[in-house]
Design a protein around this motif. Structure first.
Motif: not given
Lengths: 399, 291
Positions: A173-174, A181-182, A230-232, A234-236, A239-240, A371, A374, A378, B127, B130, B133, B152, B238, B242
């Motif tokens: 996928r990617y 994010p942090q 991926p740009i966010s 929040s995945g795992n 699993q990815d 910052n 980002q 973006y 999750w 996301n 998925y 995102g 966080a 932006l």
């Protein structure tokens, strides 16, 4: 009756003051099972000392240290994350360890990895002795890379980009995971170092507008604008990695065992490699140091404890318990660490790894870098623009 | 009969002392610190902080990130507050109906988010949000909708946070509204029914007016709660992407406890304090006019 109680308690107090063992307090961060074991061995070897060991979760530790400093209720020894050395160190909370090191048989600069040793230096003073190190390396799926014609891990920037693109075309996928994010600077900054860039030059000038930095930012941004990562965040990651969505990512040694445990279905289909090379293969070095607080009343004992913890055999013991990598070079000669080729790769990466600069404003600078990254991923700013703005921002932070 | 001073002190003394230690003194100290340049060097040695007058406040007025945080917080407040009140009032009315089955089940399910740890919630919601998925986009997929990259995308990040905080706040307010609803005497409804009022008219002319004190309390509390938005954006995004979810308290936290600019952080805290104070005051005034 009341009189007797008073007398009794006074006597007990005197007894405990005169005959009781000297007690020092040690704070270990995270699970800290390794350091706890070391304190127990320490008490066996020095029965005249008592160690009050407290394990503090990493998530609470920062505020706990802060309040303890503000309230003058500090422990004698504490384990300290490398990026925390600068703010707490410049507050003046830590004891300068130089005079202790001078007379020490065990703790010598050359016994430790260079990057780790430097992480203990703040405003020119040696405040911390490395306890454990962690360093980032490349995790990659051998099977998927073979499918796109790579029988080895991507070794250069060009190969990495090429491989990721091919993986993406091959059904991933990617292709790579690059963003969190942090504290994203931990992922991004190695690229700058690999290209010979940095935040400051040797004279302390801000050099983030130099071509080396801009080029690294361009390279990093490309993965996002082309949809290869991926740009966010929040995945795992497990699993990815297992599903092949992100067959490459950068992370620390703790991921080895966690991957083995959490995704047994890809056993034997992945490996660890050194960072990709541009001018160097420099990686991000984290980890922790042991410090003595200036308000400690038992600095001699505290130092003895740090010396004890710095012995190779005790560093190895901690590794066996928690998988935290030893900061002492001697420990790495042990077959225990050499037997696991993945761990050995991390050991090799340690020779080319940098810790973030120890300036008190580091967290603010890191936030500014996050910052700015980002802004470019973006597509709000071009890498040149972003780098120039970042330079102004950092100069403003430092005033 | 005159109450002796000693009795007064012994009854309210302890709570006054606690209020002083944990509320008044910190507020005053924070106000004082906000006029100093208290920073990382001053934590160990207070002598290193010096008074700089209103400089922090002046800087704050020229700080684009502060304005961004303020706007974000007001955005969250303006969207989430009415949603929370309307949703919790509707759910409470539904639960309170005699015809509703499984009342206790619904009460528990609404209340559960309020007592669950925010960190755990945030991980689960991250999750669900996301884009590849997550549960939400999977569900939208059934209707042929391609869901956004919730956390995102700078446009969708704050709505995602709002969804979470509303979901979390509804249960607590449902309980308050249910209590309020049960206090409305039945004869009011009987009288309205005899006068030929429909169900909806009864709700409008009996329920709502009788619930005024509860609605007032709920709005004041949710306004205060949403102005202090912190944990959810801190955990989920966080403050990013932006700075789309940077809230005032998150900015305060960053300045104070990450950058150690405690003087500056205190000035943010004080501005927030004044905002909450002013809004509560206005609400109380509005209520007095109504009654």
């Amino acid at each position: 009756m009341r009189k007797a109680l008073v007398v009794l308690s006074v006597v007990m107090l005197m007894v405990s003051l005169n005959f009781g063992a000297t007690t020092i307090t040690v704070w270990g961060m995270g699970e800290a099972k390794g350091l706890k074991q070391v304190t127990e061995l320490f008490m066996e070897e020095y029965p005249e000392y008592e160690v009050d060991f407290q394990a503090i979760p990493w998530s609470n530790a920062y505020e706990k240290i802060l309040t303890s400093i503000a309230g003058r209720q500090v422990p004698d020894v504490a384990q300290m994350g490398t990026t925390w050395m600068a703010p707490f160190g410049s507050m003046g909370a830590f004891e300068d360890l130089a005079p202790y090191i001078e007379n020490s048989e065990v703790v010598k600069p050359e016994n430790f990895f260079e990057g780790a040793w430097e992480s203990g230096i703040v405003i020119g003073k040696q405040f911390g002795i490395p306890w454990h190190v962690d360093v980032r390396a490349m995790f990659y799926r051998t099977d998927l890379l073979t499918q796109v014609g790579y029988d080895h891990a991507p070794q250069t920037w060009d190969e990495l980009y090429d491989a990721v693109k091919k993986l993406h075309e091959n059904g991933s996928r990617y292709g790579i995971s690059l963003y969190q994010p942090q504290d994203n600077y931990q992922i991004f900054f190695p690229f700058v170092w690999q290209n010979g860039g940095d935040i400051f030059d040797s004279e302390g000038n801000v050099i983030v507008d130099q071509p080396e930095f801009v080029e690294a930012l361009e390279y990093y941004t490309k993965f996002f604008t082309e949809g290869l990562t991926p740009i966010s965040g929040s995945g795992n990651i497990f699993q990815d990695f297992a599903s092949g969505d992100t067959p490459i990512y950068f992370s620390g040694p703790w991921m080895i065992n966690m991957t083995r445990e959490q995704t047994p279905q890809i056993d034997g289909k992945w490996d660890v490699a050194l960072m990709p090379e541009k001018k160097s293969k420099t990686s991000f070095m984290g980890g922790s140091n042991l410090v003595i607080f200036r308000d400690s009343k038992n600095k001699e004992v505290a130092w003895k404890f740090i010396e004890f913890a710095s012995r190779p055999e005790n560093q190895l013991l901690a590794y066996q318990i928690t998988n935290e990598l030893p900061a002492v070079r001697q420990a790495w000669k042990d077959p225990l660490l050499q037997a696991d080729p993945m761990i050995a790769t991390f050991g090799e990466q340690l020779n080319d790894a940098k810790a973030p600069v120890n300036v008190p404003e580091f967290h603010e600078i890191a936030a500014a870098i996050d910052n700015m990254v980002q802004q470019t991923i973006y597509a709000r700013k071009t890498p040149e623009q972003a780098a120039q703005d970042l330079k102004k921002e950092i100069e403003k932070i430092l005033k | 009969m005159k109450t002796p001073l000693r009795a007064i002190i012994s009854f309210i003394g302890p709570s006054i002392i606690l209020l002083m230690i944990f509320m008044l003194i910190p507020i005053v100290v924070s106000l004082i610190i906000s006029f100093t340049d208290f920073d990382v060097y001053a934590i160990y040695d207070w002598g290193k902080a010096s008074f700089i007058g209103f400089e922090n406040y002046v800087n704050l007025m020229h700080d684009p990130l502060f304005w961004r945080a303020l706007l974000n917080t007001l955005y969250a407040l303006v969207v989430a507050m009415p949603l929370t009140v309307v949703l919790s009032l509707s759910f409470a009315a539904l639960i309170n109906r005699e015809a509703t089955h499984f009342k206790n089940f619904f009460k528990v399910s609404f209340y559960l988010p309020s007592i669950t740890n925010t960190v755990a919630i945030a991980i689960v919601w991250a999750w669900m949000f996301n884009p590849d998925y997550g549960l939400i986009n999977w569900f939208l997929g059934f209707f042929g909708i391609q869901g956004p990259n919730w956390l995102g995308d700078p446009l969708w990040a704050m709505p995602s946070v709002i969804m979470l905080v509303v979901w979390k706040a509804v249960g607590y307010n449902v309980i308050l509204f249910t209590a309020g609803l049960q206090n409305i005497p039945d004869y009011l409804y009987e009288a309205a029914e005899l006068d030929g009022a429909s169900r909806f008219q009864q709700f409008l002319h009996v329920t709502i007016p009788s619930l005024r004190p509860t609605i007032f309390f709920v709005t004041v509390m949710t306004v205060i709660g949403y102005l202090q938005l912190f944990e959810e954006p801190y955990m989920l995004t966080a403050g990013g992407p932006l700075n789309a979810t940077l809230s005032i308290v998150l900015y305060l936290y960053r300045q104070g406890f990450e950058f150690f600019k405690l003087g500056y952080a205190s000035s943010i805290a004080f501005v927030l304090f004044l905002m909450i104070f002013a809004l509560t005051f206005i609400q109380m005034r509005a209520r007095r006019l109504e009654v």
